[in-house]
Design a protein around this motif. Structure first.
Motif, PDB file in Angstrom:
ATOM      1  N   PHE A 250      -3.028  -3.993  -3.269  1.00  0.00           N
ATOM      2  CA  PHE A 250      -2.988  -4.444  -1.886  1.00  0.00           C
ATOM      3  C   PHE A 250      -2.541  -5.897  -1.764  1.00  0.00           C
ATOM      4  O   PHE A 250      -2.182  -6.342  -0.683  1.00  0.00           O
TER       5      PHE A 250
ATOM      6  N   HIS B 155       2.754   1.115  -0.220  1.00  0.00           N
ATOM      7  CA  HIS B 155       2.412   1.005  -1.652  1.00  0.00           C
ATOM      8  C   HIS B 155       3.689   0.653  -2.416  1.00  0.00           C
ATOM      9  O   HIS B 155       4.396   1.545  -2.892  1.00  0.00           O
TER      10      HIS B 155
ATOM     11  N   SER C  86       3.278  -5.430   0.595  1.00  0.00           N
ATOM     12  CA  SER C  86       2.274  -4.633   1.293  1.00  0.00           C
ATOM     13  C   SER C  86       2.011  -5.143   2.707  1.00  0.00           C
ATOM     14  O   SER C  86       1.454  -4.439   3.533  1.00  0.00           O
TER      15      SER C  86
ATOM     16  N   GLY D 240      -1.228  -6.642   6.269  1.00  0.00           N
ATOM     17  CA  GLY D 240      -1.336  -5.351   5.597  1.00  0.00           C
ATOM     18  C   GLY D 240      -2.747  -4.825   5.800  1.00  0.00           C
ATOM     19  O   GLY D 240      -3.702  -5.600   5.765  1.00  0.00           O
TER      20      GLY D 240
ATOM     21  N   SER E 269      -5.608  -1.775   4.595  1.00  0.00           N
ATOM     22  CA  SER E 269      -5.847  -0.875   3.470  1.00  0.00           C
ATOM     23  C   SER E 269      -7.295  -0.406   3.458  1.00  0.00           C
ATOM     24  O   SER E 269      -8.135  -0.914   4.205  1.00  0.00           O
TER      25      SER E 269
ATOM     26  N   HIS F 139      -2.334   6.145  -2.147  1.00  0.00           N
ATOM     27  CA  HIS F 139      -1.414   5.816  -3.234  1.00  0.00           C
ATOM     28  C   HIS F 139      -1.086   7.110  -3.981  1.00  0.00           C
ATOM     29  O   HIS F 139      -1.964   7.972  -4.146  1.00  0.00           O
TER      30      HIS F 139
ATOM     31  N   ALA G 138      -3.136   2.567   2.062  1.00  0.00           N
ATOM     32  CA  ALA G 138      -2.512   1.375   2.639  1.00  0.00           C
ATOM     33  C   ALA G 138      -1.343   1.784   3.524  1.00  0.00           C
ATOM     34  O   ALA G 138      -0.871   2.927   3.470  1.00  0.00           O
TER      35      ALA G 138
ATOM     36  N   HIS H 135       0.084  -7.159  -3.276  1.00  0.00           N
ATOM     37  CA  HIS H 135       1.534  -7.238  -3.438  1.00  0.00           C
ATOM     38  C   HIS H 135       2.161  -7.735  -2.130  1.00  0.00           C
ATOM     39  O   HIS H 135       1.860  -7.204  -1.052  1.00  0.00           O
TER      40      HIS H 135
END
Length: 167
Positions: free
Chosen positions: A156, A149, A161, A130, A132, A6, A146, A158
Motif C-alpha cells: 500500500f 495494486h 497506489s 490511496g 486500502s 491483491h 486496494a 507504493h
C-alpha cells in the motif's frame, strides 16, 4: 470506488469492499468502507475506548495513504475504534508518528454487511490518496484490498497506489 483484492490474496469471506471518500472541509476528510460477504467469518478486533495504537494492520484494518510532493502519510483505522497516523519522508523511510488524528466511528455489523466510517485530518500539501484494507478471516488467512495494486506483492506504500487526486 471498489477496492480490489491483491491477485495473491486468498479467497475469503469478503466478496466486495466499496469505499466512499469526501472532503469535509479544508482540514478534514471522511471515508466510509462498506463490506459485503460472510461477515461473521471476518476477524473483528474487539471494541475499545479508541485512541492511538500501533500495529493495527496485523488484523482487520482500513487504511488511507496521502501523498504530497515527496512525503506521504499513512492512516490506520481499526474497527476497534483505535487509529494510527504516520508520516514518511520518502518510500518506506523516515517513518514517525504524525500529528494528524483520526476518529473511527463504531463498526456497524449485519449478517452480510459491515460498515466503518472515519474522519481524519488532512495533512498539509497532500494531493493524492490511496485507500486500502487488510481483512483477516476466521481461519487466519489475510487478504489485501486496494484501489490499485502496482506491485507483485501487496504494498500500500507504493507511490502508484495513490490513484485519487484530492480536490
Amino acid at each position: 470506488m471498489t477496492l480490489q483484492p491483491h491477485p495473491t490474496s486468498p479467497l475469503g469471506p469478503v466478496e466486495q469492499i466499496v469505499a466512499h471518500f469526501e472532503r469535509v472541509n479544508r482540514f478534514r476528510l471522511r471515508a466510509r468502507f462498506e463490506l459485503r460477504g460472510a461477515i461473521s467469518q471476518v476477524v473483528w478486533p474487539a471494541s475499545v475506548l479508541g485512541g492511538r495504537a500501533d500495529d493495527l494492520w496485523r488484523t482487520t484494518c482500513f487504511e488511507a495513504f496521502l501523498a504530497g510532493d515527496a512525503a506521504y502519510w499513512e492512516f490506520n483505522f481499526s474497527p476497534s475504534q483505535q487509529w494510527a497516523s504516520y508520516s514518511f519522508d520518502a518510500y518506506r523511510s523516515g517513518q514517525r508518528q504524525a500529528a494528524e488524528v483520526a476518529s473511527p466511528a463504531q463498526l456497524e455489523l449485519e449478517e452480510h454487511y459491515a460498515e466503518l466510517e472515519v474522519t481524519f485530518e488532512r495533512p498539509p500539501g497532500v494531493s493524492h490518496l490511496g485507500l486500502s484494507a487488510v481483512i483477516e478471516s476466521a481461519d487466519g488467512a489475510m487478504s489485501y484490498w486496494a484501489l490499485a495494486h502496482p506491485s507483485a506483492k501487496p504494498d500500500f506504500h507504493h507511490p502508484d497506489s495513490f490513484v485519487l487526486d484530492l480536490p
